[in-house]
Design an enzyme around this catalytic site. Structure first.
Site, mmCIF file in Angstrom:
data_model
loop_
_atom_site.group_PDB
_atom_site.id
_atom_site.type_symbol
_atom_site.label_atom_id
_atom_site.label_comp_id
_atom_site.label_asym_id
_atom_site.label_seq_id
_atom_site.Cartn_x
_atom_site.Cartn_y
_atom_site.Cartn_z
ATOM 1 N N ARG A 30 -31.482 -87.417 1.860
ATOM 2 C CA ARG A 30 -30.054 -87.627 2.159
ATOM 3 C C ARG A 30 -29.216 -86.522 1.532
ATOM 4 O O ARG A 30 -29.458 -86.113 0.385
ATOM 5 C CB ARG A 30 -29.602 -89.004 1.655
ATOM 6 C CG ARG A 30 -30.272 -90.117 2.400
ATOM 7 C CD ARG A 30 -29.692 -91.488 2.140
ATOM 8 N NE ARG A 30 -30.579 -92.487 2.730
ATOM 9 C CZ ARG A 30 -30.621 -92.786 4.023
ATOM 10 N NH1 ARG A 30 -29.798 -92.185 4.873
ATOM 11 N NH2 ARG A 30 -31.479 -93.670 4.494
ATOM 12 N N ASP A 31 -28.229 -86.055 2.314
ATOM 13 C CA ASP A 31 -27.311 -85.026 1.824
ATOM 14 C C ASP A 31 -26.505 -85.593 0.655
ATOM 15 O O ASP A 31 -26.048 -86.733 0.680
ATOM 16 C CB ASP A 31 -26.380 -84.575 2.950
ATOM 17 C CG ASP A 31 -25.688 -83.266 2.639
ATOM 18 O OD1 ASP A 31 -25.975 -82.263 3.313
ATOM 19 O OD2 ASP A 31 -24.852 -83.233 1.707
ATOM 20 N N ILE A 32 -26.324 -84.775 -0.371
ATOM 21 C CA ILE A 32 -25.615 -85.215 -1.572
ATOM 22 C C ILE A 32 -24.121 -85.418 -1.290
ATOM 23 O O ILE A 32 -23.443 -86.145 -2.029
ATOM 24 C CB ILE A 32 -25.829 -84.185 -2.710
ATOM 25 C CG1 ILE A 32 -25.657 -84.813 -4.072
ATOM 26 C CG2 ILE A 32 -24.949 -82.959 -2.531
ATOM 27 C CD1 ILE A 32 -26.153 -83.948 -5.210
ATOM 28 N N ASN A 88 -27.191 -74.408 10.430
ATOM 29 C CA ASN A 88 -26.259 -73.317 10.166
ATOM 30 C C ASN A 88 -27.025 -72.061 9.759
ATOM 31 O O ASN A 88 -28.056 -72.157 9.085
ATOM 32 C CB ASN A 88 -25.289 -73.711 9.047
ATOM 33 C CG ASN A 88 -24.397 -74.880 9.448
ATOM 34 O OD1 ASN A 88 -23.973 -74.977 10.582
ATOM 35 N ND2 ASN A 88 -24.124 -75.773 8.497
ATOM 36 N N HIS A 101 -32.450 -75.756 6.968
ATOM 37 C CA HIS A 101 -32.344 -77.215 6.982
ATOM 38 C C HIS A 101 -31.656 -77.655 8.262
ATOM 39 O O HIS A 101 -30.688 -77.037 8.697
ATOM 40 C CB HIS A 101 -31.606 -77.745 5.757
ATOM 41 C CG HIS A 101 -30.359 -76.992 5.429
ATOM 42 N ND1 HIS A 101 -30.384 -75.767 4.801
ATOM 43 C CD2 HIS A 101 -29.070 -77.282 5.658
ATOM 44 C CE1 HIS A 101 -29.134 -75.339 4.643
ATOM 45 N NE2 HIS A 101 -28.323 -76.225 5.167
HETATM 46 P P1 5GP Z 1 -25.369 -75.784 4.754
HETATM 47 O O1 5GP Z 1 -23.888 -75.563 4.620
HETATM 48 O O2 5GP Z 1 -26.173 -74.765 4.000
HETATM 49 O O3 5GP Z 1 -25.801 -75.934 6.184
HETATM 50 O O4 5GP Z 1 -25.631 -77.200 4.122
HETATM 51 C C1 5GP Z 1 -26.119 -77.385 2.828
HETATM 52 C C2 5GP Z 1 -26.076 -78.880 2.568
HETATM 53 O O5 5GP Z 1 -26.871 -79.157 1.435
HETATM 54 C C3 5GP Z 1 -24.676 -79.393 2.278
HETATM 55 O O6 5GP Z 1 -24.341 -80.405 3.225
HETATM 56 C C4 5GP Z 1 -24.770 -79.932 0.857
HETATM 57 O O7 5GP Z 1 -24.018 -81.104 0.668
HETATM 58 C C5 5GP Z 1 -26.255 -80.175 0.686
HETATM 59 N N1 5GP Z 1 -26.752 -80.020 -0.678
HETATM 60 C C6 5GP Z 1 -26.525 -78.960 -1.501
HETATM 61 N N2 5GP Z 1 -27.146 -79.133 -2.682
HETATM 62 C C7 5GP Z 1 -27.792 -80.338 -2.593
HETATM 63 C C8 5GP Z 1 -28.614 -81.066 -3.515
HETATM 64 O O8 5GP Z 1 -28.888 -80.648 -4.631
HETATM 65 N N3 5GP Z 1 -29.104 -82.256 -3.072
HETATM 66 C C9 5GP Z 1 -28.828 -82.758 -1.827
HETATM 67 N N4 5GP Z 1 -29.361 -83.934 -1.506
HETATM 68 N N5 5GP Z 1 -28.067 -82.074 -0.946
HETATM 69 C C10 5GP Z 1 -27.547 -80.896 -1.320
#
Ligand code: 5GP
Length: 116
Positions: A30-32, A88, A101
């Site tokens: 799950r996203d944080i 992205n 991701h």
């Molecule tokens: P991006 O902008 O790179 O596509 O998305 C990165 C995602 O990773 C973001 O939605 C952010 O909330 C999530 N994220 C970043 N660090 C962590 C973490 O340590 N744990 C979790 N579960 N999600 C993370």
């Protein structure tokens, strides 16, 4: 050699995350900072920084991202209403973590696709 991110530590269970699925190829957690009632990240266990780095040999793992997304969407109860899968790439794509991701986002109407 690409630099590891925090996601490699999540894969190896070195830092906590709400992992909903893991197999030999991919991990989902799950996203944080969830942007919708369901917001799960599905990532290859292998470090591939961006979609620009995907090679033919990665086709199996990249396909696995989709089959696992489908499985999780069913488990989350959002498959029938629908959801969005987002990957992205680099700064213009809004990428923050340089380990590919797939965002699985759903649980509410998401509105039109963002283009601005
Ligand atoms: P991006 O902008 O790179 O596509 O998305 C990165 C995602 O990773 C973001 O939605 C952010 O909330 C999530 N994220 C970043 N660090 C962590 C973490 O340590 N744990 C979790 N579960 N999600 C993370």
């Amino acid at each position: 050699m690409a630099e590891e991110t925090i996601f490699s530590k999540i894969i190896r269970k070195e830092i906590p995350a709400d992992v909903v699925y893991q197999d030999d190829l991919v991990t989902a957690f799950r996203d944080i900072n969830p942007r919708a009632p369901s917001h799960v990240l599905i990532i290859p266990n292998k470090l591939i920084p961006t979609t620009n780095d995907v090679e033919a040999e990665d086709e199996l793992v990249m396909g696995r991202l989709f089959t696992v997304a489908k499985k999780i969407a069913i488990e989350e109860g959002i498959a029938e209403d629908g959801y969005r899968l987002i990957v992205n790439c680099n700064p213009h794509g809004g990428q923050e973590v340089y380990h590919i991701h797939m965002h699985l986002v759903g649980g509410r109407p998401l509105g039109p696709m963002l283009l601005s």
